[in-house]
Design a protein around this motif. Structure first.
Motif, PDB file in Angstrom:
ATOM      1  N   MET A   1       0.847  -1.175   0.000  1.00  0.00           N
ATOM      2  CA  MET A   1       0.000   0.000   0.000  1.00  0.00           C
ATOM      3  C   MET A   1       0.897   1.245   0.000  1.00  0.00           C
ATOM      4  N   SER A   2       0.552   2.231  -0.810  1.00  0.00           N
ATOM      5  CA  SER A   2       1.349   3.454  -0.891  1.00  0.00           C
ATOM      6  C   SER A   2       1.135   4.331   0.343  1.00  0.00           C
ATOM      7  N   THR A   3       1.998   5.304   0.501  1.00  0.00           N
ATOM      8  CA  THR A   3       1.875   6.242   1.620  1.00  0.00           C
ATOM      9  C   THR A   3       0.529   6.965   1.574  1.00  0.00           C
ATOM     10  N   ALA A   4       0.127   7.405   0.392  1.00  0.00           N
ATOM     11  CA  ALA A   4      -1.154   8.099   0.244  1.00  0.00           C
ATOM     12  C   ALA A   4      -2.312   7.179   0.625  1.00  0.00           C
ATOM     13  N   GLU A   5      -2.251   5.923   0.223  1.00  0.00           N
ATOM     14  CA  GLU A   5      -3.306   4.972   0.569  1.00  0.00           C
ATOM     15  C   GLU A   5      -3.350   4.705   2.070  1.00  0.00           C
ATOM     16  N   GLU A   6      -2.186   4.604   2.691  1.00  0.00           N
ATOM     17  CA  GLU A   6      -2.128   4.391   4.144  1.00  0.00           C
ATOM     18  C   GLU A   6      -2.775   5.563   4.885  1.00  0.00           C
ATOM     19  N   ILE A   7      -2.430   6.777   4.477  1.00  0.00           N
ATOM     20  CA  ILE A   7      -2.986   7.965   5.112  1.00  0.00           C
ATOM     21  C   ILE A   7      -4.493   8.046   4.876  1.00  0.00           C
ATOM     22  N   SER A   8      -4.929   7.758   3.664  1.00  0.00           N
ATOM     23  CA  SER A   8      -6.362   7.746   3.370  1.00  0.00           C
ATOM     24  C   SER A   8      -7.094   6.745   4.248  1.00  0.00           C
ATOM     25  N   THR A   9      -6.520   5.570   4.405  1.00  0.00           N
ATOM     26  CA  THR A   9      -7.127   4.537   5.244  1.00  0.00           C
ATOM     27  C   THR A   9      -7.265   5.025   6.680  1.00  0.00           C
ATOM     28  N   LEU A  10      -6.228   5.671   7.203  1.00  0.00           N
ATOM     29  CA  LEU A  10      -6.272   6.199   8.565  1.00  0.00           C
ATOM     30  C   LEU A  10      -7.324   7.300   8.702  1.00  0.00           C
ATOM     31  N   LEU A  11      -7.417   8.167   7.710  1.00  0.00           N
ATOM     32  CA  LEU A  11      -8.400   9.249   7.754  1.00  0.00           C
ATOM     33  C   LEU A  11      -9.830   8.704   7.776  1.00  0.00           C
ATOM     34  N   VAL A  12     -10.084   7.711   6.954  1.00  0.00           N
ATOM     35  CA  VAL A  12     -11.426   7.135   6.877  1.00  0.00           C
ATOM     36  C   VAL A  12     -11.751   6.365   8.155  1.00  0.00           C
ATOM     37  N   ALA A  13     -10.826   5.510   8.589  1.00  0.00           N
ATOM     38  CA  ALA A  13     -11.082   4.630   9.738  1.00  0.00           C
ATOM     39  C   ALA A  13     -11.150   5.376  11.068  1.00  0.00           C
ATOM     40  N   ASN A  14     -10.324   6.405  11.242  1.00  0.00           N
ATOM     41  CA  ASN A  14     -10.226   7.054  12.542  1.00  0.00           C
ATOM     42  C   ASN A  14     -10.947   8.390  12.666  1.00  0.00           C
ATOM     43  N   PHE A  15     -11.214   9.021  11.534  1.00  0.00           N
ATOM     44  CA  PHE A  15     -11.830  10.347  11.584  1.00  0.00           C
ATOM     45  C   PHE A  15     -13.141  10.412  10.806  1.00  0.00           C
ATOM     46  N   GLY A  16     -13.553   9.300  10.213  1.00  0.00           N
ATOM     47  CA  GLY A  16     -14.809   9.266   9.468  1.00  0.00           C
ATOM     48  C   GLY A  16     -14.806  10.119   8.215  1.00  0.00           C
ATOM     49  N   THR A  17     -13.620  10.344   7.662  1.00  0.00           N
ATOM     50  CA  THR A  17     -13.490  11.170   6.471  1.00  0.00           C
ATOM     51  C   THR A  17     -14.084  10.447   5.266  1.00  0.00           C
ATOM     52  N   ASP A  18     -14.818  11.190   4.453  1.00  0.00           N
ATOM     53  CA  ASP A  18     -15.374  10.631   3.217  1.00  0.00           C
ATOM     54  C   ASP A  18     -14.217  10.306   2.280  1.00  0.00           C
ATOM     55  N   ARG A  42      -0.882  12.256  13.332  1.00  0.00           N
ATOM     56  CA  ARG A  42       0.581  12.095  13.322  1.00  0.00           C
ATOM     57  C   ARG A  42       0.989  10.858  14.112  1.00  0.00           C
ATOM     58  N   LEU A  43       0.394  10.678  15.289  1.00  0.00           N
ATOM     59  CA  LEU A  43       0.715   9.510  16.120  1.00  0.00           C
ATOM     60  C   LEU A  43       0.277   8.207  15.452  1.00  0.00           C
ATOM     61  N   LEU A  44      -0.865   8.229  14.807  1.00  0.00           N
ATOM     62  CA  LEU A  44      -1.354   7.043  14.097  1.00  0.00           C
ATOM     63  C   LEU A  44      -0.419   6.679  12.943  1.00  0.00           C
ATOM     64  N   ILE A  45       0.023   7.690  12.217  1.00  0.00           N
ATOM     65  CA  ILE A  45       0.944   7.454  11.093  1.00  0.00           C
ATOM     66  C   ILE A  45       2.263   6.892  11.612  1.00  0.00           C
ATOM     67  N   GLU A  46       2.787   7.488  12.673  1.00  0.00           N
ATOM     68  CA  GLU A  46       4.044   6.996  13.251  1.00  0.00           C
ATOM     69  C   GLU A  46       3.922   5.532  13.639  1.00  0.00           C
ATOM     70  N   ASP A  47       2.819   5.188  14.280  1.00  0.00           N
ATOM     71  CA  ASP A  47       2.613   3.819  14.727  1.00  0.00           C
ATOM     72  C   ASP A  47       2.459   2.862  13.559  1.00  0.00           C
ATOM     73  N   ARG A  48       1.661   3.242  12.584  1.00  0.00           N
ATOM     74  CA  ARG A  48       1.373   2.348  11.460  1.00  0.00           C
ATOM     75  C   ARG A  48       2.560   2.168  10.525  1.00  0.00           C
ATOM     76  N   LEU A  49       3.297   3.252  10.281  1.00  0.00           N
ATOM     77  CA  LEU A  49       4.384   3.196   9.306  1.00  0.00           C
ATOM     78  C   LEU A  49       5.770   3.111   9.936  1.00  0.00           C
ATOM     79  N   GLY A  50       5.827   3.216  11.248  1.00  0.00           N
ATOM     80  CA  GLY A  50       7.106   3.098  11.932  1.00  0.00           C
ATOM     81  C   GLY A  50       8.072   4.219  11.606  1.00  0.00           C
ATOM     82  N   VAL A  51       7.558   5.444  11.496  1.00  0.00           N
ATOM     83  CA  VAL A  51       8.400   6.601  11.202  1.00  0.00           C
ATOM     84  C   VAL A  51       8.297   7.608  12.341  1.00  0.00           C
TER      85      VAL A  51
END
Length: 77
Positions: A1-18, A42-51
């Motif tokens: 999964m690309s970085t953009a896809e990972e971020i999109s997934t987090l936005l939808v799953a955690n913030f209810g973003t369309d 930011r914390l979710l991204i760090e955890d999911r992507l290990g950055v």
């Protein structure tokens, strides 16, 4: 999964973003992300992507593309 896809997934799953609203040119403010939500994301991204994003400064005025670029730069480093 690309970085953009990972971020999109987090936005939808955690913030209810369309998912259709998430585009690289859209501001984080338009997606209803305030400073607290940005910190949580930011914390979710760090955890999911290990950055470490501690020194990445983002505001709700930044775009999804800016966020993706900042994270991608850290992942590639």
């Amino acid at each position: 999964m690309s970085t953009a896809e990972e971020i999109s997934t987090l936005l939808v799953a955690n913030f209810g973003t369309d998912p259709h609203a998430i585009r690289l040119d859209v501001s984080l403010r338009h997606l209803q992300l305030d400073s607290l939500a940005l910190e949580e994301l930011r914390l979710l991204i760090e955890d999911r992507l290990g950055v470490d994003l501690d020194d990445v400064q983002l505001s709700s005025r930044d775009t999804v593309g800016r966020l993706v670029d900042a994270v991608h730069h850290r992942v590639a480093a």
